[in-house]
Scaffold this motif. Structure first.
Motif, PDB file in Angstrom:
ATOM      1  N   LEU A 186     -17.609 -16.933  28.313  1.00  0.00           N
ATOM      2  CA  LEU A 186     -18.075 -16.980  29.690  1.00  0.00           C
ATOM      3  C   LEU A 186     -18.655 -18.359  29.980  1.00  0.00           C
ATOM      4  CD1 LEU A 186     -18.875 -15.597  32.378  1.00  0.00           C
ATOM      5  CD2 LEU A 186     -21.001 -14.872  31.241  1.00  0.00           C
ATOM      6  N   VAL A 187     -18.218 -18.940  31.082  1.00  0.00           N
ATOM      7  CA  VAL A 187     -18.703 -20.269  31.457  1.00  0.00           C
ATOM      8  C   VAL A 187     -18.878 -20.325  32.968  1.00  0.00           C
ATOM      9  CG1 VAL A 187     -16.362 -21.222  31.622  1.00  0.00           C
ATOM     10  CG2 VAL A 187     -18.293 -22.755  31.158  1.00  0.00           C
ATOM     11  N   GLN A 188     -19.812 -21.133  33.418  1.00  0.00           N
ATOM     12  CA  GLN A 188     -20.035 -21.283  34.853  1.00  0.00           C
ATOM     13  C   GLN A 188     -19.011 -22.231  35.462  1.00  0.00           C
ATOM     14  OE1 GLN A 188     -24.144 -22.542  35.214  1.00  0.00           O
ATOM     15  NE2 GLN A 188     -24.825 -20.416  35.419  1.00  0.00           N
ATOM     16  N   PRO A 189     -18.751 -22.083  36.736  1.00  0.00           N
ATOM     17  CA  PRO A 189     -17.853 -23.036  37.403  1.00  0.00           C
ATOM     18  C   PRO A 189     -18.321 -24.468  37.184  1.00  0.00           C
ATOM     19  CG  PRO A 189     -18.276 -21.182  38.844  1.00  0.00           C
ATOM     20  CD  PRO A 189     -19.173 -21.005  37.653  1.00  0.00           C
ATOM     21  N   GLY A 190     -17.358 -25.332  36.916  1.00  0.00           N
ATOM     22  CA  GLY A 190     -17.660 -26.716  36.605  1.00  0.00           C
ATOM     23  C   GLY A 190     -17.868 -26.987  35.134  1.00  0.00           C
ATOM     24  N   GLY A 191     -17.941 -25.940  34.345  1.00  0.00           N
ATOM     25  CA  GLY A 191     -18.179 -26.086  32.912  1.00  0.00           C
ATOM     26  C   GLY A 191     -16.916 -26.375  32.120  1.00  0.00           C
ATOM     27  N   SER A 192     -17.091 -26.434  30.814  1.00  0.00           N
ATOM     28  CA  SER A 192     -15.992 -26.767  29.905  1.00  0.00           C
ATOM     29  C   SER A 192     -15.935 -25.786  28.741  1.00  0.00           C
ATOM     30  CB  SER A 192     -16.175 -28.180  29.344  1.00  0.00           C
ATOM     31  OG  SER A 192     -16.156 -29.141  30.368  1.00  0.00           O
ATOM     32  N   ASP A 227      -9.379 -20.030  36.891  1.00  0.00           N
ATOM     33  CA  ASP A 227      -8.969 -20.228  35.507  1.00  0.00           C
ATOM     34  C   ASP A 227      -9.275 -19.018  34.635  1.00  0.00           C
ATOM     35  OD1 ASP A 227     -10.202 -23.553  35.901  1.00  0.00           O
ATOM     36  OD2 ASP A 227      -8.088 -22.946  35.863  1.00  0.00           O
ATOM     37  N   THR A 228      -9.933 -18.032  35.191  1.00  0.00           N
ATOM     38  CA  THR A 228     -10.239 -16.825  34.444  1.00  0.00           C
ATOM     39  C   THR A 228      -8.957 -16.123  34.026  1.00  0.00           C
ATOM     40  OG1 THR A 228     -12.378 -16.498  35.527  1.00  0.00           O
ATOM     41  CG2 THR A 228     -11.325 -14.556  34.566  1.00  0.00           C
ATOM     42  N   ALA A 229      -8.814 -15.900  32.733  1.00  0.00           N
ATOM     43  CA  ALA A 229      -7.585 -15.301  32.207  1.00  0.00           C
ATOM     44  C   ALA A 229      -7.728 -15.104  30.709  1.00  0.00           C
ATOM     45  CB  ALA A 229      -6.376 -16.203  32.480  1.00  0.00           C
ATOM     46  N   VAL A 230      -6.777 -14.384  30.149  1.00  0.00           N
ATOM     47  CA  VAL A 230      -6.608 -14.374  28.697  1.00  0.00           C
ATOM     48  C   VAL A 230      -5.638 -15.496  28.357  1.00  0.00           C
ATOM     49  CG1 VAL A 230      -5.858 -13.070  26.691  1.00  0.00           C
ATOM     50  CG2 VAL A 230      -7.026 -11.894  28.567  1.00  0.00           C
ATOM     51  N   GLY A 285      -0.142 -15.687  19.535  1.00  0.00           N
ATOM     52  CA  GLY A 285      -1.462 -15.260  19.126  1.00  0.00           C
ATOM     53  C   GLY A 285      -1.879 -14.027  19.903  1.00  0.00           C
ATOM     54  N   GLN A 286      -3.070 -13.541  19.593  1.00  0.00           N
ATOM     55  CA  GLN A 286      -3.552 -12.302  20.200  1.00  0.00           C
ATOM     56  C   GLN A 286      -4.276 -12.548  21.522  1.00  0.00           C
ATOM     57  OE1 GLN A 286      -5.185 -14.006  17.971  1.00  0.00           O
ATOM     58  NE2 GLN A 286      -7.291 -14.056  18.770  1.00  0.00           N
ATOM     59  N   GLY A 287      -4.597 -13.793  21.798  1.00  0.00           N
ATOM     60  CA  GLY A 287      -5.249 -14.138  23.058  1.00  0.00           C
ATOM     61  C   GLY A 287      -6.749 -14.258  22.934  1.00  0.00           C
ATOM     62  N   THR A 288      -7.313 -15.098  23.801  1.00  0.00           N
ATOM     63  CA  THR A 288      -8.761 -15.240  23.885  1.00  0.00           C
ATOM     64  C   THR A 288      -9.142 -15.266  25.363  1.00  0.00           C
ATOM     65  OG1 THR A 288     -10.678 -16.544  23.153  1.00  0.00           O
ATOM     66  CG2 THR A 288      -8.714 -17.776  23.764  1.00  0.00           C
ATOM     67  N   LEU A 289     -10.179 -14.529  25.713  1.00  0.00           N
ATOM     68  CA  LEU A 289     -10.555 -14.363  27.111  1.00  0.00           C
ATOM     69  C   LEU A 289     -11.470 -15.485  27.571  1.00  0.00           C
ATOM     70  CD1 LEU A 289     -10.662 -12.702  29.740  1.00  0.00           C
ATOM     71  CD2 LEU A 289     -12.573 -11.419  28.730  1.00  0.00           C
ATOM     72  N   VAL A 290     -11.106 -16.083  28.691  1.00  0.00           N
ATOM     73  CA  VAL A 290     -11.938 -17.084  29.357  1.00  0.00           C
ATOM     74  C   VAL A 290     -12.357 -16.510  30.701  1.00  0.00           C
ATOM     75  CG1 VAL A 290     -11.975 -19.365  30.425  1.00  0.00           C
ATOM     76  CG2 VAL A 290     -10.845 -19.024  28.208  1.00  0.00           C
ATOM     77  N   THR A 291     -13.652 -16.469  30.929  1.00  0.00           N
ATOM     78  CA  THR A 291     -14.184 -15.962  32.188  1.00  0.00           C
ATOM     79  C   THR A 291     -15.037 -17.049  32.818  1.00  0.00           C
ATOM     80  OG1 THR A 291     -14.246 -13.709  31.316  1.00  0.00           O
ATOM     81  CG2 THR A 291     -15.525 -14.149  33.309  1.00  0.00           C
ATOM     82  N   VAL A 292     -14.699 -17.399  34.057  1.00  0.00           N
ATOM     83  CA  VAL A 292     -15.446 -18.430  34.778  1.00  0.00           C
ATOM     84  C   VAL A 292     -16.117 -17.771  35.971  1.00  0.00           C
ATOM     85  CG1 VAL A 292     -15.357 -20.691  35.881  1.00  0.00           C
ATOM     86  CG2 VAL A 292     -13.692 -20.107  34.083  1.00  0.00           C
TER      87      VAL A 292
END
Length: 119
Positions: free
Chosen positions: A11-17, A90-93, A110-117
């Motif tokens: 989990l990351v805030q908008p504008g983050g990396s 950009d939120t997606a697996v 791969g099995q995937g990794t979740l990114v949540t913005v």
């Protein structure tokens, strides 16, 4: 055993990396082109970035150009996706793919990794 293992999502805030990693094992990684895909709420998996087996000619989706960077470390058998200026779209697996094309093609996921913005 053939494996592609993604890590680095979260989990990351908008504008983050975030920096995603995809570690390969069980096959000759140096012979494979690698690609990051993502699967958001929609039905289709989107190509995000790709790089050749030599680690050259990176290619990016228009939506991530200038923000994401793909790279690979042959010695460590790992491909990376550096993601900057993240936004909620950009939120997606995120999935890592390795492919070797030829008379017989080989492809691994791969099995995937979740990114949540989000805030």
């Amino acid at each position: 055993q053939v494996q592609l293992v993604e890590s680095g999502g979260g989990l990351v805030q908008p504008g983050g990396s975030l920096r995603l990693s995809c570690a390969a094992s069980g096959f000759t990684f140096s012979s494979y082109a690698t690609t990051w895909y993502r699967q958001g709420p929609g039905p289709e998996r989107e190509l995000v970035a790709s790089i050749t087996s030599a680690g050259s000619s990176p290619n990016y989706a228009d939506s991530v150009k200038g923000r994401f960077t793909i790279s690979r470390d042959k010695a460590e058998k790992t491909v990376f996706l550096q993601m900057n200026s993240l936004n909620p779209e950009d939120t997606a697996v995120y999935y890592c793919n390795a492919i070797r094309r030829g008379s017989t093609s080989f492809e691994y996921w791969g099995q995937g990794t979740l990114v949540t913005v989000r805030e």
